[in-house]
Scaffold this motif. Structure first.
Motif, mmCIF file in Angstrom:
data_model
loop_
_atom_site.group_PDB
_atom_site.id
_atom_site.type_symbol
_atom_site.label_atom_id
_atom_site.label_comp_id
_atom_site.label_asym_id
_atom_site.label_seq_id
_atom_site.Cartn_x
_atom_site.Cartn_y
_atom_site.Cartn_z
ATOM 1 N N THR A 127 32.661 35.099 37.952
ATOM 2 C CA THR A 127 33.831 35.958 38.099
ATOM 3 C C THR A 127 34.605 35.580 39.360
ATOM 4 O O THR A 127 34.034 35.106 40.341
ATOM 5 N N HIS A 128 35.893 35.794 39.297
ATOM 6 C CA HIS A 128 36.767 35.461 40.411
ATOM 7 C C HIS A 128 37.788 36.584 40.544
ATOM 8 O O HIS A 128 38.268 37.118 39.536
ATOM 9 N N TYR A 129 38.142 36.903 41.787
ATOM 10 C CA TYR A 129 39.057 38.003 42.040
ATOM 11 C C TYR A 129 40.107 37.605 43.064
ATOM 12 O O TYR A 129 39.843 36.810 43.977
ATOM 13 N N ALA A 130 41.267 38.213 42.920
ATOM 14 C CA ALA A 130 42.260 38.097 43.975
ATOM 15 C C ALA A 130 41.653 38.699 45.235
ATOM 16 O O ALA A 130 40.987 39.744 45.182
ATOM 17 N N ASP A 131 41.869 38.045 46.351
ATOM 18 C CA ASP A 131 41.222 38.463 47.604
ATOM 19 C C ASP A 131 41.490 39.923 47.926
ATOM 20 O O ASP A 131 40.601 40.641 48.405
ATOM 21 N N SER A 132 42.695 40.369 47.661
ATOM 22 C CA SER A 132 43.070 41.731 48.035
ATOM 23 C C SER A 132 42.377 42.790 47.179
ATOM 24 O O SER A 132 42.393 43.976 47.528
ATOM 25 N N LEU A 133 41.755 42.373 46.070
ATOM 26 C CA LEU A 133 41.155 43.324 45.145
ATOM 27 C C LEU A 133 39.635 43.277 45.137
ATOM 28 O O LEU A 133 38.997 44.091 44.466
ATOM 29 N N LYS A 134 39.069 42.326 45.838
ATOM 30 C CA LYS A 134 37.607 42.218 45.860
ATOM 31 C C LYS A 134 36.979 43.517 46.352
ATOM 32 O O LYS A 134 37.436 44.124 47.308
ATOM 33 N N GLY A 135 35.928 43.908 45.658
ATOM 34 C CA GLY A 135 35.214 45.112 46.040
ATOM 35 C C GLY A 135 35.695 46.362 45.333
ATOM 36 O O GLY A 135 34.974 47.356 45.277
ATOM 37 N N ARG A 136 36.901 46.324 44.770
ATOM 38 C CA ARG A 136 37.412 47.489 44.055
ATOM 39 C C ARG A 136 37.477 47.256 42.548
ATOM 40 O O ARG A 136 37.317 48.196 41.773
ATOM 41 N N PHE A 137 37.723 46.021 42.148
ATOM 42 C CA PHE A 137 37.868 45.699 40.728
ATOM 43 C C PHE A 137 36.683 44.850 40.271
ATOM 44 O O PHE A 137 36.188 44.012 41.026
ATOM 45 N N THR A 138 36.264 45.069 39.041
ATOM 46 C CA THR A 138 35.174 44.292 38.457
ATOM 47 C C THR A 138 35.549 43.867 37.046
ATOM 48 O O THR A 138 35.923 44.710 36.226
ATOM 49 N N ILE A 139 35.446 42.579 36.779
ATOM 50 C CA ILE A 139 35.713 42.064 35.443
ATOM 51 C C ILE A 139 34.382 41.788 34.756
ATOM 52 O O ILE A 139 33.424 41.337 35.394
#
Length: 124
Positions: free
Chosen positions: A56-68
């Motif tokens: 999984t990969h996340y936009a830096d600003s969303l890490k920790g709040r969003f989960t795919i």
């Protein structure tokens, strides 16, 4: 014809949570990458998260709040969104990439198929 249908959007107060779903149909093969993007009025479409296999990969600003997450058996991809903020308000789109490249693209052009989007509105 591949079809992607998002659901789960809605209105929520700041600090709340939502889980978006994206049902994929019309193609027997599993997509290489599945991604979530969002677009607020007047803004460009912004990459949110992507999943390839179990990676999984996340936009830096969303890490920790969003989960795919991805359920290949049911051809569904999810986006769990916690601690929502008013600036998270946007139309959220899921996208599928049936190519063979890694890692997953973080730009819209890297995906061949798109859903119609689901609106998320976060009030303060």
């Amino acid at each position: 014809q591949v079809q992607l249908v998002e659901s789960g959007g809605g209105s929520v107060q700041a600090g709340g949570s939502l889980t978006l779903s994206c049902a994929v149909s019309g193609y027997t093969h599993t997509a290489n990458c599945m991604g979530w993007f969002r677009q607020a009025p007047g803004n460009e479409r912004e990459w949110v998260a992507a999943i390839m296999g179990r990676a999984t990969h996340y936009a830096d600003s969303l890490k920790g709040r969003f989960t795919i997450a991805r359920d290949n058996a049911n051809n569904t991809v999810y986006l769990q969104m916690n601690s929502l903020k008013p600036e998270d308000s946007a139309k959220y789109y899921c996208a599928a990439d049936y190519g063979m490249f890694a890692p997953c693209a973080v730009v819209p052009g890297g995906y061949q198929y798109w859903g119609q989007g689901t609106q998320v509105t976060v009030s303060s």
